[in-house]
Enzyme design. Structure first.
Site, PDB file in Angstrom:
ATOM      1  N   THR A 185      39.923  53.479  19.555  1.00 41.32           N
ATOM      2  CA  THR A 185      39.255  52.475  18.733  1.00 41.32           C
ATOM      3  C   THR A 185      39.756  52.610  17.294  1.00 41.32           C
ATOM      4  O   THR A 185      40.093  53.694  16.854  1.00 41.32           O
ATOM      5  CB  THR A 185      37.734  52.752  18.779  1.00 41.32           C
ATOM      6  OG1 THR A 185      37.274  52.518  20.102  1.00 41.32           O
ATOM      7  CG2 THR A 185      36.974  51.901  17.795  1.00 41.32           C
ATOM      8  N   ARG A 213      30.486  44.922  29.847  1.00 40.99           N
ATOM      9  CA  ARG A 213      29.966  46.067  29.076  1.00 40.99           C
ATOM     10  C   ARG A 213      30.235  45.872  27.588  1.00 40.99           C
ATOM     11  O   ARG A 213      31.312  45.464  27.187  1.00 40.99           O
ATOM     12  CB  ARG A 213      30.613  47.358  29.569  1.00 40.99           C
ATOM     13  CG  ARG A 213      30.182  48.631  28.825  1.00 40.99           C
ATOM     14  CD  ARG A 213      31.160  49.012  27.733  1.00 40.99           C
ATOM     15  NE  ARG A 213      30.823  50.307  27.128  1.00 40.99           N
ATOM     16  CZ  ARG A 213      31.456  50.830  26.086  1.00 40.99           C
ATOM     17  NH1 ARG A 213      32.471  50.191  25.527  1.00 40.99           N
ATOM     18  NH2 ARG A 213      31.086  51.993  25.584  1.00 40.99           N
ATOM     19  N   GLY A 215      30.011  47.954  23.881  1.00 43.45           N
ATOM     20  CA  GLY A 215      29.910  49.295  23.323  1.00 43.45           C
ATOM     21  C   GLY A 215      29.285  49.322  21.945  1.00 43.45           C
ATOM     22  O   GLY A 215      28.597  48.386  21.529  1.00 43.45           O
ATOM     23  N   THR A 235      33.607  56.079  16.010  1.00 42.89           N
ATOM     24  CA  THR A 235      34.480  56.012  17.180  1.00 42.89           C
ATOM     25  C   THR A 235      34.100  57.120  18.157  1.00 42.89           C
ATOM     26  O   THR A 235      33.600  58.165  17.748  1.00 42.89           O
ATOM     27  CB  THR A 235      35.966  56.159  16.771  1.00 42.89           C
ATOM     28  OG1 THR A 235      36.775  56.229  17.958  1.00 42.89           O
ATOM     29  CG2 THR A 235      36.219  57.409  15.948  1.00 42.89           C
TER      30      THR A 235
END
Length: 317
Positions: A185, A213, A215, A235
């Site tokens: 990320t 999904r 995050g 992250t």
């Protein structure tokens, strides 16, 4: 008080044995993006412009898990997400993108061109077309490297976070190219000499994640947060970061407990997020920088107006 900038390319189980051919391109990318950000701050660009600019550059680099380098869902597709926020708590977020080249720029358009904060999936894609942002066929994001990573994750029957190491049974069949596990990320935080703050984060999510999904990256206060005290980009393992409200917790400790940026960041990473799940980069309104993590490593870089510069991966000895 002076300007400061920090950025990351993901945290996780980054092996100390990471080969030069895998390490050096990422370090070079961090340095390049840091230079772009510093130059923009010196040119009096707003922190919001700076973090968007830097994250766009990171999204366009296939060595990181965002934009072009985004990892694949269990169906072999990409679902990208991003978030941007400034010190006045203006913010925008997007999820479920499949064709948008730079998710972070669409997040900014959500912030500036709609009455909302968060758009996702078909609605976000429709908004992208309406705004005329650059889009490509979704096959653009499906690279051989990420197809192989998905295959490894399916064989191991698991979802993988940034830089997850292949398990032993899988490793036997794993080319050297992929030994460093997953890509990271990306995020950037910046403050100008007037104390204006901004944060931006972008990701492809988890390898082999369920379709749909979402995050921590686009969740305000989890993966991304900014107020008049600090700007934070996190992250790691999204579910753990959401549970710990990592980014907001840093700001809350500064606001309510009077902690320094460094102490607040250290407390959140050491006490709030389980070991091996999180890292963050943050700057304060007064130009302080901190980059703590509780994983093996975190690709990171920072610079301040007084001349301090750092590019690192693992913990300093």
């Amino acid at each position: 008080m002076g300007w400061a900038i920090a950025l990351h390319g993901g945290a996780g189980d980054i092996p100390l044995t990471l080969t030069p051919e895998r390490r050096q391109p990422r370090e070079a990318a961090l340095r390049h993006c840091l230079e772009i950000g510093v130059s923009a701050l010196k040119s009096n660009r707003s922190p919001l412009d700076v973090v968007e600019l830097v994250v766009r550059e990171l999204e366009n680099n296939p060595h990181f898990n965002a934009g072009r380098g985004s990892v694949l869902t269990s169906n072999g597709t990409v679902e990208m997400e991003a978030c941007i926020m400034d010190g006045n708590k203006n913010c925008g977020a997007v999820s479920g993108l499949t064709t948008v080249v730079n998710a972070i720029s669409l997040a900014r358009l959500v912030m500036e061109k709609t009455p909302h904060i968060y758009l996702a999936f078909d609605g976000a894609e429709a908004f992208a077309r309406e705004q005329g942002v650059e889009t490509v066929d979704s096959s653009h994001f499906i690279t051989p490297e990420n197809t192989e990573r998905l295959k490894q994750a399916k064989e191991a029957n698991r979802v993988q976070i940034d830089y997850t190491q292949p398990i032993e049974e899988v490793k036997k069949e794993t080319p050297v190219l992929n030994r460093d596990g997953q890509l990271g990320t990306v995020g950037c935080v910046a403050v100008d000499s007037h104390g204006n703050l901004a944060a931006a984060t972008s990701t492809g999510g988890l390898v082999n994640k369920m379709v749909g999904r979402i995050g921590d990256t686009p969740v305000i206060g989890a993966g991304t947060y900014a107020n008049n005290l600090c700007a934070v980009s996190a992250t790691g393992k999204g579910e753990a970061i959401i549970r710990a409200t990592v980014a907001r917790e840093v700001a809350a400790l500064m606001e309510y407990k009077g902690l320094s940026l460094e102490d607040a960041g250290a407390y959140v990473v050491e006490k709030c997020a389980p070991k091996g799940t999180a890292g963050l980069v943050a700057v304060s309104a007064s130009g302080e920088v901190t980059m703590p993590f509780n994983t093996t490593g975190m690709f990171r870089a920072c610079a301040t107006e007084d001349g301090n510069t750092e590019v690192g991966i693992w913990h300093s000895v």
